[in-house]
Design a protein around this motif. Sequence first.
Motif, PDB file in Angstrom:
ATOM      1  N   TYR A 212      35.321  22.230  20.309  1.00  0.00           N
ATOM      2  CA  TYR A 212      34.852  23.495  19.744  1.00  0.00           C
ATOM      3  C   TYR A 212      33.423  23.336  19.229  1.00  0.00           C
ATOM      4  CZ  TYR A 212      39.836  24.419  19.903  1.00  0.00           C
ATOM      5  OH  TYR A 212      41.127  24.559  20.333  1.00  0.00           O
TER       6      TYR A 212
ATOM      7  N   ILE B 150      24.081  35.059  12.863  1.00  0.00           N
ATOM      8  CA  ILE B 150      24.551  33.687  12.690  1.00  0.00           C
ATOM      9  C   ILE B 150      23.823  33.062  11.508  1.00  0.00           C
ATOM     10  CG2 ILE B 150      25.135  33.403  15.122  1.00  0.00           C
ATOM     11  CD1 ILE B 150      22.568  31.743  15.411  1.00  0.00           C
TER      12      ILE B 150
ATOM     13  N   ASP C  81      23.655  18.048  15.536  1.00  0.00           N
ATOM     14  CA  ASP C  81      24.324  19.091  16.307  1.00  0.00           C
ATOM     15  C   ASP C  81      23.758  19.207  17.718  1.00  0.00           C
ATOM     16  OD1 ASP C  81      26.093  20.253  14.225  1.00  0.00           O
ATOM     17  OD2 ASP C  81      24.187  20.693  13.232  1.00  0.00           O
TER      18      ASP C  81
ATOM     19  N   GLU D 252      34.982  24.262  12.486  1.00  0.00           N
ATOM     20  CA  GLU D 252      34.094  25.057  13.325  1.00  0.00           C
ATOM     21  C   GLU D 252      34.876  26.098  14.118  1.00  0.00           C
ATOM     22  OE1 GLU D 252      32.053  22.146  15.617  1.00  0.00           O
ATOM     23  OE2 GLU D 252      30.607  21.680  14.034  1.00  0.00           O
ATOM     24  N   GLU D 253      36.051  25.725  14.599  1.00  0.00           N
ATOM     25  CA  GLU D 253      36.889  26.682  15.320  1.00  0.00           C
ATOM     26  C   GLU D 253      37.291  27.835  14.409  1.00  0.00           C
ATOM     27  OE1 GLU D 253      41.197  26.924  17.641  1.00  0.00           O
ATOM     28  OE2 GLU D 253      40.624  25.147  16.504  1.00  0.00           O
TER      29      GLU D 253
ATOM     30  N   GLU E  66      35.645  28.875  11.740  1.00  0.00           N
ATOM     31  CA  GLU E  66      34.454  29.679  11.494  1.00  0.00           C
ATOM     32  C   GLU E  66      34.173  30.604  12.676  1.00  0.00           C
ATOM     33  OE1 GLU E  66      31.395  26.848  10.856  1.00  0.00           O
ATOM     34  OE2 GLU E  66      32.122  26.229   8.877  1.00  0.00           O
ATOM     35  N   GLN E  67      34.341  30.055  13.878  1.00  0.00           N
ATOM     36  CA  GLN E  67      34.111  30.839  15.083  1.00  0.00           C
ATOM     37  C   GLN E  67      35.093  32.012  15.174  1.00  0.00           C
ATOM     38  OE1 GLN E  67      34.162  28.533  18.666  1.00  0.00           O
ATOM     39  NE2 GLN E  67      34.456  30.301  19.984  1.00  0.00           N
TER      40      GLN E  67
ATOM     41  N   ARG F  68      36.068  18.116  11.574  1.00  0.00           N
ATOM     42  CA  ARG F  68      34.912  19.043  11.629  1.00  0.00           C
ATOM     43  C   ARG F  68      35.072  20.078  12.732  1.00  0.00           C
ATOM     44  NH1 ARG F  68      32.450  22.568  10.504  1.00  0.00           N
ATOM     45  NH2 ARG F  68      30.261  22.780   9.952  1.00  0.00           N
TER      46      ARG F  68
ATOM     47  N   SER G  85      30.322  25.439  17.253  1.00  0.00           N
ATOM     48  CA  SER G  85      30.122  26.617  16.416  1.00  0.00           C
ATOM     49  C   SER G  85      29.201  27.610  17.096  1.00  0.00           C
ATOM     50  CB  SER G  85      29.539  26.206  15.062  1.00  0.00           C
ATOM     51  OG  SER G  85      28.214  25.731  15.215  1.00  0.00           O
ATOM     52  N   ALA G  86      29.331  28.866  16.681  1.00  0.00           N
ATOM     53  CA  ALA G  86      28.525  29.943  17.270  1.00  0.00           C
ATOM     54  C   ALA G  86      27.037  29.692  17.053  1.00  0.00           C
ATOM     55  CB  ALA G  86      28.934  31.289  16.675  1.00  0.00           C
ATOM     56  N   ARG G  87      26.673  29.180  15.874  1.00  0.00           N
ATOM     57  CA  ARG G  87      25.249  28.966  15.604  1.00  0.00           C
ATOM     58  C   ARG G  87      24.667  27.878  16.499  1.00  0.00           C
ATOM     59  NH1 ARG G  87      27.929  27.140  11.053  1.00  0.00           N
ATOM     60  NH2 ARG G  87      27.771  24.911  10.587  1.00  0.00           N
TER      61      ARG G  87
END
Length: 293
Positions: free
Chosen positions: A273, A90, A140, A74-75, A77-78, A70, A275-277
């Motif tokens: 990592y 976002i 999260d 996420e990395e 996506e970032q 996961r 995620s930005a969100r």
Amino acid sequence: MDRFQELTAFVAVVEAGGFSAAARRIGESQSVISKSVGALEKRLGVQLFNRSTRSVTLTDHGRKYYERTRPLLEEMEQADGELMNSTLEISGLVRIATSATFGRLHVLPLIPELLALHPKLKLDLILSDSVQDLLAENVDLAIRVSPVYSPDAVVRRVTTTSLVCAGSRRYFEQHGMPSHPEDLQNHNCIIYNGVDSWNFVGPRGKFSVRVSGNLSSNTVETMLSAVRDGIGIGMFYRASLVGELRSADIITVLDQFISETRDVSLVWPNRRYISARVRQVTEFFATALAQRI
């Protein structure tokens, strides 16, 4: 079959809780999702899911694989977001866990502002007085008002709240008001989560008083209701009494003997990592809760 497609399908099934929900989430057919996960299991040589007609759950292999892969998604996506356009809004799902009373009083009122700032964001809010396992529950971000001891989590303290001892005016009119913590031994005290030893401080330092009563509970909401109804005295976080203390019917006692505070902390899984969100949501609550409490 494309490995990235396999991995995306696998993670979607985990986080959506099933193949049909995963298909809706990422805009693919259920058959494509099933084939992708099946190809991944065949390539790895292990079963990632326990499948039944009612549910889909991770096997031990599946859980470990999810925890490792996961953060990689996420990395990616970032990285994609940073390269495409830094002004893009976002989006995506963020699962937030917090206690029921604190969530109702302090988190829910902030949700409209958060969603107005990020309209494409999706929130799954878990309100429970039990402490969630962040990885097992795919949480999260957790917002906790208690000591946090977890080597698998990152903890960020944002503010503090003090403890208070409170009862209703009706109760004190009937039973008298304690002037010293030891007087509580003659009062009906509401017990939370089995904690029947309350801590105080006096001229000689810290001391504890053993309390008892005819009602105990594992939820703050039950304690608040009991205090409002005049059943007895409870020990609360001040943040949990934010509305009650505006009422003339609720009175705090023994304030001069109480010095303990509790941290209000943001907690998230200890991943390399994030995620930005999730980072954006974390920063929002760090600022908003510090201003609110």
